[in-house]
Design a protein around this motif. Sequence first.
Motif, PDB file in Angstrom:
ATOM      1  N   ARG A   6      -3.294  -6.324  -3.476  1.00  0.00           N
ATOM      2  CA  ARG A   6      -3.413  -7.522  -2.647  1.00  0.00           C
ATOM      3  C   ARG A   6      -2.214  -8.446  -2.804  1.00  0.00           C
ATOM      4  NH1 ARG A   6      -8.782 -10.924  -3.439  1.00  0.00           N
ATOM      5  NH2 ARG A   6      -7.870 -11.124  -5.505  1.00  0.00           N
ATOM      6  N   TYR A  62      -3.644   0.312  -3.086  1.00  0.00           N
ATOM      7  CA  TYR A  62      -3.477  -0.942  -2.344  1.00  0.00           C
ATOM      8  C   TYR A  62      -3.501  -2.103  -3.331  1.00  0.00           C
ATOM      9  CZ  TYR A  62      -4.316  -5.087   0.388  1.00  0.00           C
ATOM     10  OH  TYR A  62      -4.214  -6.353   0.895  1.00  0.00           O
ATOM     11  N   LEU A  91      -5.993  -1.695   7.863  1.00  0.00           N
ATOM     12  CA  LEU A  91      -4.901  -0.957   7.229  1.00  0.00           C
ATOM     13  C   LEU A  91      -4.876   0.459   7.795  1.00  0.00           C
ATOM     14  CD1 LEU A  91      -2.678  -0.990   5.049  1.00  0.00           C
ATOM     15  CD2 LEU A  91      -4.406  -0.164   3.437  1.00  0.00           C
ATOM     16  N   CYS A 138       0.840  -1.192   0.000  1.00  0.00           N
ATOM     17  CA  CYS A 138       0.000   0.000   0.000  1.00  0.00           C
ATOM     18  C   CYS A 138       0.878   1.247   0.000  1.00  0.00           C
ATOM     19  CB  CYS A 138      -0.917   0.014   1.224  1.00  0.00           C
ATOM     20  SG  CYS A 138      -2.029   1.434   1.278  1.00  0.00           S
TER      21      CYS A 138
END
Length: 204
Positions: free
Chosen positions: A153, A151, A165, A136
């Motif tokens: 994954r 962001y 987060l 991120c």
Amino acid sequence: ANEFKDILFESCSGGGGRFDPGMLYYMPQTWTSDDTDAYERQFIQYGTSFAYPQITMGAHVSVSPNHQTVRATSMQTRAHGSMMANLGYELDLSVLSEEDKIHVFAQVRYYKPIRRDIQFGRFYRILSPYGNKGSCFIIESEDTKRYYMFYFRGVNRLNKGKFTLPLHYLSEGSYTAEIIDFSHKVSASGIQEADVNKENVSNK
């Protein structure tokens, strides 16, 4: 560079060692890596950002499956990874599907008005790609009025679970969040109000 002042030059170096502060005096951007895989780029641009600002990093959307890693990634993921830096496209537009052409149009249309924020804003590394929760990054505009959060994954895993987060570096207050999704329609976005308080901006 002095003779052709209207031409944008980009420096590059085959075999590594691409970034040279001396060359940036003459050429304001550098081709970050021949590895344009969207997942690999999270690591490459993460590391590069410790020494060089976004405006210097050439980051291109390339073909899928990637010509080096043979990894297939969506047009949206490739675009978001490149949008964190100096966005470009390195593929044959004539062979793109109609859907992907619409995505490219939407991506460029979205990026142009915000590119100064992205390229000259303050870059924050929120989550390292070397962990197991993805990666991120947040970019703060020069006037500190806008924030852009990316962001990723990472590699999909079963039973990865959920986690919180923390939004580091955001001041306490209310924000309007625009969620950009190029995969659905040209102007796809979702607007929602978000309150940021001491609890969810904690550095813990």
